[in-house]
Design a protein around this motif. Structure first.
Motif, PDB file in Angstrom:
ATOM      1  N   VAL A   1      -2.721 -28.145  19.243  1.00 23.66           N
ATOM      2  CA  VAL A   1      -4.042 -28.722  19.456  1.00 23.66           C
ATOM      3  C   VAL A   1      -4.779 -27.708  20.316  1.00 23.66           C
ATOM      4  O   VAL A   1      -4.400 -27.462  21.460  1.00 23.66           O
ATOM      5  CB  VAL A   1      -3.962 -30.107  20.137  1.00 23.66           C
ATOM      6  CG1 VAL A   1      -5.357 -30.664  20.351  1.00 23.66           C
ATOM      7  CG2 VAL A   1      -3.110 -31.058  19.300  1.00 23.66           C
ATOM      8  N   ASP A   2      -5.809 -27.098  19.753  1.00 26.24           N
ATOM      9  CA  ASP A   2      -6.421 -25.915  20.340  1.00 26.24           C
ATOM     10  C   ASP A   2      -7.834 -26.166  20.846  1.00 26.24           C
ATOM     11  O   ASP A   2      -8.603 -26.907  20.226  1.00 26.24           O
ATOM     12  CB  ASP A   2      -6.469 -24.804  19.286  1.00 26.24           C
ATOM     13  CG  ASP A   2      -7.062 -23.524  19.822  1.00 26.24           C
ATOM     14  OD1 ASP A   2      -6.565 -23.019  20.856  1.00 26.24           O
ATOM     15  OD2 ASP A   2      -8.030 -23.022  19.224  1.00 26.24           O
ATOM     16  N   VAL A   3      -8.131 -25.539  21.975  1.00 27.69           N
ATOM     17  CA  VAL A   3      -9.491 -25.431  22.503  1.00 27.69           C
ATOM     18  C   VAL A   3      -9.612 -24.060  23.157  1.00 27.69           C
ATOM     19  O   VAL A   3      -8.611 -23.479  23.575  1.00 27.69           O
ATOM     20  CB  VAL A   3      -9.833 -26.527  23.547  1.00 27.69           C
ATOM     21  CG1 VAL A   3      -9.839 -27.900  22.933  1.00 27.69           C
ATOM     22  CG2 VAL A   3      -8.916 -26.466  24.743  1.00 27.69           C
TER      23      VAL A   3
ATOM     24  N   ARG B   1     -11.285 -29.168  31.295  1.00 29.89           N
ATOM     25  CA  ARG B   1     -10.612 -30.450  31.066  1.00 29.89           C
ATOM     26  C   ARG B   1      -9.476 -30.677  32.062  1.00 29.89           C
ATOM     27  O   ARG B   1      -9.256 -31.798  32.505  1.00 29.89           O
ATOM     28  CB  ARG B   1     -10.103 -30.527  29.629  1.00 29.89           C
ATOM     29  CG  ARG B   1     -11.244 -30.699  28.629  1.00 29.89           C
ATOM     30  CD  ARG B   1     -10.738 -30.769  27.221  1.00 29.89           C
ATOM     31  NE  ARG B   1     -11.829 -31.002  26.274  1.00 29.89           N
ATOM     32  CZ  ARG B   1     -11.672 -31.033  24.961  1.00 29.89           C
ATOM     33  NH1 ARG B   1     -10.471 -30.857  24.425  1.00 29.89           N
ATOM     34  NH2 ARG B   1     -12.704 -31.248  24.183  1.00 29.89           N
ATOM     35  N   VAL B   2      -8.733 -29.626  32.407  1.00 31.47           N
ATOM     36  CA  VAL B   2      -7.664 -29.768  33.406  1.00 31.47           C
ATOM     37  C   VAL B   2      -8.260 -30.158  34.752  1.00 31.47           C
ATOM     38  O   VAL B   2      -7.747 -31.046  35.437  1.00 31.47           O
ATOM     39  CB  VAL B   2      -6.830 -28.475  33.517  1.00 31.47           C
ATOM     40  CG1 VAL B   2      -5.899 -28.525  34.726  1.00 31.47           C
ATOM     41  CG2 VAL B   2      -6.022 -28.244  32.247  1.00 31.47           C
TER      42      VAL B   2
ATOM     43  N   ARG C   1      -3.214 -18.706  24.757  1.00 29.14           N
ATOM     44  CA  ARG C   1      -3.765 -19.345  23.560  1.00 29.14           C
ATOM     45  C   ARG C   1      -3.350 -18.559  22.321  1.00 29.14           C
ATOM     46  O   ARG C   1      -2.935 -19.130  21.314  1.00 29.14           O
ATOM     47  CB  ARG C   1      -5.289 -19.406  23.692  1.00 29.14           C
ATOM     48  CG  ARG C   1      -5.968 -20.052  22.514  1.00 29.14           C
ATOM     49  CD  ARG C   1      -7.469 -20.077  22.693  1.00 29.14           C
ATOM     50  NE  ARG C   1      -8.098 -20.817  21.619  1.00 29.14           N
ATOM     51  CZ  ARG C   1      -9.327 -20.593  21.203  1.00 29.14           C
ATOM     52  NH1 ARG C   1     -10.078 -19.674  21.783  1.00 29.14           N
ATOM     53  NH2 ARG C   1      -9.836 -21.303  20.213  1.00 29.14           N
ATOM     54  N   ARG C   2      -3.446 -17.244  22.392  1.00 28.96           N
ATOM     55  CA  ARG C   2      -3.068 -16.387  21.265  1.00 28.96           C
ATOM     56  C   ARG C   2      -1.596 -16.594  20.895  1.00 28.96           C
ATOM     57  O   ARG C   2      -1.264 -16.731  19.718  1.00 28.96           O
ATOM     58  CB  ARG C   2      -3.321 -14.916  21.606  1.00 28.96           C
ATOM     59  CG  ARG C   2      -2.957 -13.954  20.480  1.00 28.96           C
ATOM     60  CD  ARG C   2      -3.056 -12.493  20.902  1.00 28.96           C
ATOM     61  NE  ARG C   2      -2.266 -12.168  22.070  1.00 28.96           N
ATOM     62  CZ  ARG C   2      -0.923 -12.011  22.073  1.00 28.96           C
ATOM     63  NH1 ARG C   2      -0.238 -12.143  20.972  1.00 28.96           N
ATOM     64  NH2 ARG C   2      -0.288 -11.699  23.190  1.00 28.96           N
ATOM     65  N   GLN C   3      -0.716 -16.656  21.885  1.00 24.43           N
ATOM     66  CA  GLN C   3       0.713 -16.864  21.614  1.00 24.43           C
ATOM     67  C   GLN C   3       0.961 -18.219  20.939  1.00 24.43           C
ATOM     68  O   GLN C   3       1.767 -18.315  20.020  1.00 24.43           O
ATOM     69  CB  GLN C   3       1.515 -16.781  22.908  1.00 24.43           C
ATOM     70  CG  GLN C   3       1.610 -15.377  23.471  1.00 24.43           C
ATOM     71  CD  GLN C   3       2.193 -15.371  24.868  1.00 24.43           C
ATOM     72  OE1 GLN C   3       1.828 -16.171  25.725  1.00 24.43           O
ATOM     73  NE2 GLN C   3       3.120 -14.449  25.099  1.00 24.43           N
TER      74      GLN C   3
ATOM     75  N   GLY D   1     -14.554 -30.504  19.159  1.00 25.27           N
ATOM     76  CA  GLY D   1     -15.640 -31.333  18.663  1.00 25.27           C
ATOM     77  C   GLY D   1     -15.585 -32.775  19.113  1.00 25.27           C
ATOM     78  O   GLY D   1     -14.974 -33.125  20.132  1.00 25.27           O
ATOM     79  N   SER D   2     -16.177 -33.603  18.311  1.00 19.98           N
ATOM     80  CA  SER D   2     -16.285 -35.030  18.614  1.00 19.98           C
ATOM     81  C   SER D   2     -14.952 -35.733  18.390  1.00 19.98           C
ATOM     82  O   SER D   2     -14.054 -35.226  17.712  1.00 19.98           O
ATOM     83  CB  SER D   2     -17.332 -35.674  17.701  1.00 19.98           C
ATOM     84  OG  SER D   2     -16.853 -35.684  16.355  1.00 19.98           O
TER      85      SER D   2
END
Length: 154
Positions: A79-81, A89-90, A111-113, A126-127
């Motif tokens: 689950v990516d952001v 968010r943290v 994130r890349r890994q 998104g929403s």
């Protein structure tokens, strides 16, 4: 016991914030915590998997890439952001400052890994409705994969 009374609050409960500050500022402390928790988490997860009668099982493993746990998993879902959104968010979720949130992310796979390890990705920028659509689509795919796998094993 490993981290002493400083991680116990006045009610005798784990003070997660105090423990977080220790393990994200001291890599050795983090490794000691992971050495305690990861085997217990893996054993509990494997028991739940064995007891499941669902077509498929999703394991929520925040440190999957870093821990090496569950290498036998059929698929990896991320689950990516973007990192800045993740930091925001943290901060909001955990009530920590930006530096602490960044330290938490620095201790994790990049994130890349995570994306390189992923078989499937849900974009969580998104929403809530868009998120639900992606989950429903992935559920249909996983149902189909589970059915195909079951047919092959019969």
């Amino acid at each position: 016991a490993e981290f002493g009374s400083q991680v116990i609050d006045e009610n005798g409960e784990l003070d997660r914030r105090a423990l977080r500050e220790i393990v994200f500022s001291d890599a050795d402390a983090r490794r000691r915590l992971e050495a305690i928790l990861h085997p217990l988490i893996a054993a509990a997860a494997r028991c739940r998997i064995a007891d499941s009668n669902s077509p498929y099982v999703l394991l929520v493993v925040p440190l999957l890439v870093e821990s090496g746990l569950f290498e036998e998993a059929d698929r990896v879902l991320v689950v990516d952001v973007p990192e800045q959104l993740q930091i925001n968010r943290v901060v909001a979720r955990d009530g920590v400052d930006r530096a602490q949130a960044e330290a938490t992310l620095t201790a994790q796979a990049s994130r890349r890994q995570r994306l390189e390890r992923a078989d499937d990705v849900i974009d969580n920028r998104g929403s809530l409705e868009r998120l639900r659509q992606q989950i429903e689509q992935l559920n249909r795919r996983y149902q189909q994969l589970a059915t195909t796998r079951q047919v092959r094993s019969e």
